[in-house]
Design a protein around this motif. Sequence first.
Motif, PDB file in Angstrom:
ATOM      1  N   ILE A   1       0.788  -1.098  -0.057  1.00 58.66           N
ATOM      2  CA  ILE A   1       0.136  -0.018  -0.115  1.00 58.66           C
ATOM      3  C   ILE A   1       0.712   1.192   0.019  1.00 58.66           C
ATOM      4  O   ILE A   1       1.483   1.541   0.888  1.00 58.66           O
ATOM      5  CB  ILE A   1      -1.077   0.177   1.257  1.00 58.66           C
ATOM      6  N   THR A   2       0.795   1.975  -1.204  1.00 57.85           N
ATOM      7  CA  THR A   2       1.715   3.186  -1.404  1.00 57.85           C
ATOM      8  C   THR A   2       1.027   4.401  -0.929  1.00 57.85           C
ATOM      9  O   THR A   2      -0.065   4.261  -0.836  1.00 57.85           O
ATOM     10  CB  THR A   2       2.197   3.260  -2.772  1.00 57.85           C
ATOM     11  N   GLN A   3       1.874   5.537  -0.740  1.00 55.84           N
ATOM     12  CA  GLN A   3       1.223   6.861  -0.327  1.00 55.84           C
ATOM     13  C   GLN A   3       0.264   7.134  -1.601  1.00 55.84           C
ATOM     14  O   GLN A   3      -0.712   7.908  -1.296  1.00 55.84           O
ATOM     15  CB  GLN A   3       2.172   7.825   0.087  1.00 55.84           C
ATOM     16  N   GLU A   4       0.884   6.971  -2.807  1.00 54.53           N
ATOM     17  CA  GLU A   4       0.059   7.458  -4.047  1.00 54.53           C
ATOM     18  C   GLU A   4      -1.410   6.550  -3.937  1.00 54.53           C
ATOM     19  O   GLU A   4      -2.401   7.377  -4.061  1.00 54.53           O
ATOM     20  CB  GLU A   4       0.714   6.925  -5.233  1.00 54.53           C
ATOM     21  N   GLN A   5      -1.503   5.570  -3.629  1.00 55.10           N
ATOM     22  CA  GLN A   5      -2.679   4.682  -3.497  1.00 55.10           C
ATOM     23  C   GLN A   5      -3.493   5.295  -2.529  1.00 55.10           C
ATOM     24  O   GLN A   5      -4.535   5.440  -2.648  1.00 55.10           O
ATOM     25  CB  GLN A   5      -2.472   3.169  -3.303  1.00 55.10           C
ATOM     26  N   ILE A   6      -3.147   5.736  -1.306  1.00 53.03           N
ATOM     27  CA  ILE A   6      -3.706   6.097  -0.213  1.00 53.03           C
ATOM     28  C   ILE A   6      -4.208   7.584  -0.619  1.00 53.03           C
ATOM     29  O   ILE A   6      -5.372   8.044  -0.311  1.00 53.03           O
ATOM     30  CB  ILE A   6      -2.739   6.417   0.977  1.00 53.03           C
ATOM     31  N   ASN A   7      -3.396   8.393  -1.452  1.00 53.78           N
ATOM     32  CA  ASN A   7      -3.880   9.623  -1.822  1.00 53.78           C
ATOM     33  C   ASN A   7      -4.998   9.712  -2.801  1.00 53.78           C
ATOM     34  O   ASN A   7      -5.960  10.138  -2.756  1.00 53.78           O
ATOM     35  CB  ASN A   7      -2.734  10.493  -2.569  1.00 53.78           C
ATOM     36  N   GLN A   8      -4.883   8.612  -3.758  1.00 58.91           N
ATOM     37  CA  GLN A   8      -5.906   8.255  -4.789  1.00 58.91           C
ATOM     38  C   GLN A   8      -7.327   8.120  -4.054  1.00 58.91           C
ATOM     39  O   GLN A   8      -8.506   8.456  -4.372  1.00 58.91           O
ATOM     40  CB  GLN A   8      -5.743   7.409  -5.721  1.00 58.91           C
ATOM     41  N   PHE A   9      -7.153   7.094  -3.060  1.00 62.18           N
ATOM     42  CA  PHE A   9      -8.458   6.716  -2.315  1.00 62.18           C
ATOM     43  C   PHE A   9      -8.975   7.762  -1.402  1.00 62.18           C
ATOM     44  O   PHE A   9     -10.321   8.267  -1.562  1.00 62.18           O
ATOM     45  CB  PHE A   9      -7.973   5.555  -1.408  1.00 62.18           C
ATOM     46  N   ALA A  10      -8.106   8.930  -1.003  1.00 56.99           N
ATOM     47  CA  ALA A  10      -8.451  10.003  -0.130  1.00 56.99           C
ATOM     48  C   ALA A  10      -9.401  10.841  -1.359  1.00 56.99           C
ATOM     49  O   ALA A  10     -10.456  11.596  -0.949  1.00 56.99           O
ATOM     50  CB  ALA A  10      -7.482  10.831   0.207  1.00 56.99           C
ATOM     51  N   ALA A  11      -8.772  10.916  -2.330  1.00 57.68           N
ATOM     52  CA  ALA A  11      -9.386  11.822  -3.431  1.00 57.68           C
ATOM     53  C   ALA A  11     -10.946  11.352  -3.981  1.00 57.68           C
ATOM     54  O   ALA A  11     -12.010  11.872  -4.023  1.00 57.68           O
ATOM     55  CB  ALA A  11      -8.528  12.195  -4.739  1.00 57.68           C
ATOM     56  N   ALA A  12     -10.783   9.693  -4.072  1.00 62.40           N
ATOM     57  CA  ALA A  12     -12.099   9.343  -4.460  1.00 62.40           C
ATOM     58  C   ALA A  12     -13.249   9.471  -3.465  1.00 62.40           C
ATOM     59  O   ALA A  12     -14.435   9.351  -3.752  1.00 62.40           O
ATOM     60  CB  ALA A  12     -11.812   7.735  -4.820  1.00 62.40           C
ATOM     61  N   THR A  13     -12.948   9.152  -2.070  1.00 66.63           N
ATOM     62  CA  THR A  13     -13.916   9.233  -1.171  1.00 66.63           C
ATOM     63  C   THR A  13     -13.937  10.540  -0.372  1.00 66.63           C
ATOM     64  O   THR A  13     -14.865  10.811   0.474  1.00 66.63           O
ATOM     65  CB  THR A  13     -13.371   8.037  -0.019  1.00 66.63           C
ATOM     66  N   LEU A  14     -13.094  11.581  -0.669  1.00 65.72           N
ATOM     67  CA  LEU A  14     -13.043  12.821   0.019  1.00 65.72           C
ATOM     68  C   LEU A  14     -12.852  12.937   1.448  1.00 65.72           C
ATOM     69  O   LEU A  14     -13.248  13.755   2.162  1.00 65.72           O
ATOM     70  CB  LEU A  14     -14.547  13.554  -0.118  1.00 65.72           C
ATOM     71  N   ASP A  15     -11.905  11.809   1.803  1.00 58.17           N
ATOM     72  CA  ASP A  15     -11.564  11.779   3.160  1.00 58.17           C
ATOM     73  C   ASP A  15      -9.962  11.935   3.063  1.00 58.17           C
ATOM     74  O   ASP A  15      -9.321  11.326   3.009  1.00 58.17           O
ATOM     75  CB  ASP A  15     -11.917  10.244   3.629  1.00 58.17           C
ATOM     76  N   PHE A  16      -9.824  13.312   3.532  1.00 63.06           N
ATOM     77  CA  PHE A  16      -8.309  13.735   3.394  1.00 63.06           C
ATOM     78  C   PHE A  16      -7.802  14.048   4.645  1.00 63.06           C
ATOM     79  O   PHE A  16      -7.061  14.754   5.085  1.00 63.06           O
ATOM     80  CB  PHE A  16      -8.244  15.361   2.673  1.00 63.06           C
ATOM     81  N   GLN A  17      -8.314  13.245   5.878  1.00 56.70           N
ATOM     82  CA  GLN A  17      -7.695  13.506   7.001  1.00 56.70           C
ATOM     83  C   GLN A  17      -6.101  13.326   6.967  1.00 56.70           C
ATOM     84  O   GLN A  17      -5.381  12.504   6.474  1.00 56.70           O
ATOM     85  CB  GLN A  17      -8.249  12.300   8.020  1.00 56.70           C
ATOM     86  N   TRP A  18      -5.598  14.101   7.667  1.00 57.94           N
ATOM     87  CA  TRP A  18      -4.043  14.417   7.712  1.00 57.94           C
ATOM     88  C   TRP A  18      -3.343  12.794   8.060  1.00 57.94           C
ATOM     89  O   TRP A  18      -2.070  12.783   7.356  1.00 57.94           O
ATOM     90  CB  TRP A  18      -3.691  15.413   8.746  1.00 57.94           C
ATOM     91  N   ILE A  19      -3.990  11.853   9.050  1.00 55.72           N
ATOM     92  CA  ILE A  19      -3.322  11.048   9.259  1.00 55.72           C
ATOM     93  C   ILE A  19      -3.016   9.926   8.172  1.00 55.72           C
ATOM     94  O   ILE A  19      -2.409   9.130   8.045  1.00 55.72           O
ATOM     95  CB  ILE A  19      -4.162  10.108  10.216  1.00 55.72           C
ATOM     96  N   HIS A  20      -3.816  10.315   7.018  1.00 56.10           N
ATOM     97  CA  HIS A  20      -3.820   9.313   5.585  1.00 56.10           C
ATOM     98  C   HIS A  20      -2.920  10.363   4.509  1.00 56.10           C
ATOM     99  O   HIS A  20      -2.028   9.582   4.002  1.00 56.10           O
ATOM    100  CB  HIS A  20      -4.831   9.225   5.193  1.00 56.10           C
ATOM    101  N   THR A  21      -3.124  11.626   4.740  1.00 54.99           N
ATOM    102  CA  THR A  21      -2.521  12.307   3.206  1.00 54.99           C
ATOM    103  C   THR A  21      -1.138  13.144   3.666  1.00 54.99           C
ATOM    104  O   THR A  21      -0.786  13.624   2.884  1.00 54.99           O
ATOM    105  CB  THR A  21      -3.537  12.971   2.723  1.00 54.99           C
ATOM    106  N   GLU A  22      -0.950  13.355   4.937  1.00 53.43           N
ATOM    107  CA  GLU A  22       0.171  14.300   5.213  1.00 53.43           C
ATOM    108  C   GLU A  22       1.309  13.549   6.107  1.00 53.43           C
ATOM    109  O   GLU A  22       1.632  13.634   7.205  1.00 53.43           O
ATOM    110  CB  GLU A  22      -0.235  15.563   6.253  1.00 53.43           C
ATOM    111  N   PRO A  23       2.392  13.168   5.013  1.00 53.01           N
ATOM    112  CA  PRO A  23       3.233  12.383   5.666  1.00 53.01           C
ATOM    113  C   PRO A  23       4.256  12.973   6.603  1.00 53.01           C
ATOM    114  O   PRO A  23       4.783  12.296   7.525  1.00 53.01           O
ATOM    115  CB  PRO A  23       4.352  11.876   4.368  1.00 53.01           C
ATOM    116  N   GLU A  24       4.604  14.146   6.472  1.00 59.70           N
ATOM    117  CA  GLU A  24       5.222  14.968   7.422  1.00 59.70           C
ATOM    118  C   GLU A  24       4.871  14.983   8.735  1.00 59.70           C
ATOM    119  O   GLU A  24       5.412  14.922   9.844  1.00 59.70           O
ATOM    120  CB  GLU A  24       5.863  16.189   6.929  1.00 59.70           C
TER     121      GLU A  24
END
Length: 154
Positions: A28-51
């Motif tokens: 499971i890559t960060q790219e896949q996580i980001n694409q899922f966030a975009a598809a589901t509109l779930d951009f919670q930082w725990i998923h999409t902000e690595p730093e």
Amino acid sequence: MSTVIINSLKELEQYEGQELGVSEYHTITQEQINQFAAATLDFQWIHTEPEKARAESPFGATIAHGYLTVSLLPYLWTQIVQIENLKMQVNYEIESLRFNQAVTVNSEVRLRAKLLTVKDLRGIAKARIEVTMEVKDARKPAYSGVITFLYHFL
């Protein structure tokens, strides 16, 4: 790993109560996580902000959405079992699914499946399958539960 090939309701019934197998590992890559966030509109930082996740989360990295890991079920399932002679397959039910641990970015996951029961609903197979998503080198699985597929054989 060898894929179980099933051609009919009668063949499916022969596997009732048996473990069907284990899929290959999937990273499971960060790219896949980001694409899922975009598809589901779930951009919670725990998923999409690595730093921020590295600095502030208890996991030290971003984590996959729980529903992202569940959405991998059909892909990983087809590595375990290949159902032939189908008119249609329907996702019918998910029961008692429990998320046991977070899946951090770049984790490798695989699916383990056991066919619990098969019911003949006038030619349609109702298959209840115990599923466990294992995380490589982890003590606990990402999740476990029971899914049900309806198979409409030709």
